[in-house]
Design an enzyme around this catalytic site. Structure first.
Site, short mmCIF file in Angstrom:
data_model
loop_
_atom_site.label_atom_id
_atom_site.label_comp_id
_atom_site.label_asym_id
_atom_site.label_seq_id
_atom_site.Cartn_x
_atom_site.Cartn_y
_atom_site.Cartn_z
N ASP A 36 0.34 -7.74 -2.39
CA ASP A 36 -0.97 -7.99 -1.79
C ASP A 36 -1.41 -9.43 -1.97
O ASP A 36 -1.90 -10.08 -1.04
CB ASP A 36 -2.02 -7.05 -2.39
CG ASP A 36 -1.54 -5.60 -2.43
OD1 ASP A 36 -0.68 -5.25 -1.62
OD2 ASP A 36 -2.04 -4.84 -3.28
N GLY A 55 -6.39 0.79 1.85
CA GLY A 55 -4.99 0.37 1.79
C GLY A 55 -4.77 -0.99 2.43
O GLY A 55 -3.67 -1.33 2.84
N SER A 95 -22.68 -10.24 -5.32
CA SER A 95 -21.88 -9.78 -4.18
C SER A 95 -22.83 -9.24 -3.12
O SER A 95 -23.76 -8.48 -3.44
CB SER A 95 -20.92 -8.67 -4.62
OG SER A 95 -20.47 -7.95 -3.49
N SER A 123 -5.95 -3.89 0.89
CA SER A 123 -5.99 -4.89 -0.18
C SER A 123 -7.30 -5.65 -0.30
O SER A 123 -7.31 -6.89 -0.40
CB SER A 123 -4.85 -5.90 -0.04
OG SER A 123 -3.65 -5.27 -0.28
N SER A 124 -8.39 -4.92 -0.30
CA SER A 124 -9.69 -5.58 -0.51
C SER A 124 -9.72 -6.25 -1.88
O SER A 124 -10.29 -7.33 -2.03
CB SER A 124 -10.82 -4.56 -0.38
OG SER A 124 -10.61 -3.48 -1.28
C1 GLA Z 1 -0.35 -1.38 -3.45
C2 GLA Z 1 0.07 -2.39 -4.52
C3 GLA Z 1 1.22 -3.25 -4.01
C4 GLA Z 1 2.35 -2.39 -3.47
C5 GLA Z 1 1.82 -1.33 -2.49
C6 GLA Z 1 2.87 -0.36 -2.04
O1 GLA Z 1 -0.90 -2.05 -2.35
O2 GLA Z 1 -1.03 -3.21 -4.85
O3 GLA Z 1 1.67 -4.10 -5.04
O4 GLA Z 1 3.09 -1.82 -4.50
O5 GLA Z 1 0.76 -0.58 -3.07
O6 GLA Z 1 3.80 -1.01 -1.26
#
Ligand code: GLA
Length: 373
Positions: free
Chosen positions: A156, A108, A49, A110-111
């Protein structure tokens, strides 16, 4: 080596609804994880990486499960995908994976889903696997859930795989994950052209990291399950406001209040956007979502609340925390001409409170996971 990219996501609205069989409305970001990959013939997985200079991880394909606990936690995400891919019946004779991620970690955004989805599309193409979109989403998700040990819902990975440029993805999670395959209309692309209305989605990454593995997230999931069980429904998706008085425990009532009201807000936003309304009209729903996450679901944090208050005070049409909570980022819907002013106000309030400066950047709905030319 060929290269694939999978994006991070910003959830416009529909937070903590996915694992309650409800509704979500994410966009994909232009920031993503790039996976350069090639097949090998020696039954080894070789992983590097760009964010882990000097580390080279080599594991035999057949030893992935046995070696899991010895792997650094970041490597469990990509190697979990290889493991799940093989487990799903797709033979792998070896693979090299070189990763390079541009999604901020712990923001927050979604890496980790971007990482898993980039490896998933790479494996699908390299090994010519028949993997429809839903199977890819499920594979990336089980890598996170089972191998990396993080209990996420399906939001995500769906966003990273299914989103398209210029649109928000309206996902009915129950219909998308139906046992006999996704129902028609389970995933709809909703036109979301903010520049045409002179609007910008501004993200403020507070720098206060959230960590889905640290317990608060799993606890909220368990509370939602308890509330659904107490109401005698399969999931909180099936409950309505009229059911709430039947929940004797005030904490479970607050959790259910959030989920029920948040699902309704997603539907209201989709209806407004679908009817071609001025997107400013969704601002109040975004702010209501934040209050609900703060007061009823109790997953906000002081830095998130401050960023929301500052953005609204400086003229944003709506603002809310995004993702799992406890830290991470805030989104604000602002007139493009006001972006600099809103950004400056958030930065000023952070400095006045003694918080480190937030990272501010505009986002636009971008394309989902794909091969790069
Ligand atoms: C994180 C989780 C998702 C979702 C959100 C809240 O990102 O990975 O699946 O539950 O929190 O909406």
């Amino acid at each position: 080596m060929d290269r694939w990219i999978a994006p991070g996501r910003l959830n416009v609205i529909g937070e903590h609804t996915d694992y309650n069989d409800g509704f979500v409305l994410p966009i994909a970001l232009s920031l993503g994880v790039v996976c350069a990959a090639r097949r090998r013939a020696d039954r080894q997985v070789r992983l590097t990486s760009a964010q882990r200079a000097g580390e080279v991880i080599e594991v035999a394909v057949d030893d992935l499960a046995a070696q899991r606990d010895r792997l650094p936690s970041w490597a469990r995400y990509p190697l979990g995908v290889v493991h799940e891919f093989v487990r799903a019946g797709h033979p792998v004779d070896g693979v090299s994976l070189d990763l390079d991620g541009a999604v901020p970690i712990g923001a927050g955004l979604s890496s980790s889903a971007a990482l898993c989805c980039a490896v998933t599309v790479a494996l699908r193409d390299l090994f010519a696997a028949a993997l429809p979109d839903r199977a890819m989403v499920e594979l990336a998700r089980s890598a996170e859930n089972s191998f990396a040990g993080v209990p996420t819902g399906v939001l995500d990975q769906s966003a990273s795989i299914l989103c398209t440029a210029g649109h928000a993805l309206f996902l009915d999670v129950r219909a998308f994950t139906a046992p006999d395959g996704p129902e028609t209309d389970a995933a709809q692309q909703i036109p979301f052209d903010l520049p045409a209305s002179g609007l910008t989605l501004l993200v403020a990454d507070t720098g206060h990291p959230h960590d889905l593995a640290d317990g608060g997230y799993a606890e909220r999931r368990a509370q939602c399950e308890s509330a659904a069980a107490a109401l005698g429904v399969a999931a909180l998706r099936d409950a309505t406001g009229a059911d709430l008085p039947r929940l004797a425990d005030p904490l479970l009532r607050r959790r259910a209040t959030h989920v029920i009201s948040e699902n309704a807000r997603v539907l209201a936003v989709v209806e407004l956007l679908g009817a071609g309304a001025d997107p400013r009209a969704i601002g109040a729903l975004l702010s209501a979502s934040h209050r609900s996450l703060r007061d009823d679901f109790e997953v906000s944090a002081p830095a998130l609340d401050l960023a929301v208050t500052a953005a609204l005070g400086a003229g944003a049409h709506g603002a809310r925390m995004v993702g799992g909570g406890f830290g991470g980022s805030v989104l604000a819907l602002v007139d493009t001409v006001d972006t600099a002013r809103v950004s400056a106000e958030i930065t000023r309030r952070f400095a006045a409170t003694g918080f480190a400066p937030p990272r501010l950047f505009p986002v636009e709905p971008a394309a989902g996971a794909r091969k790069l030319d």
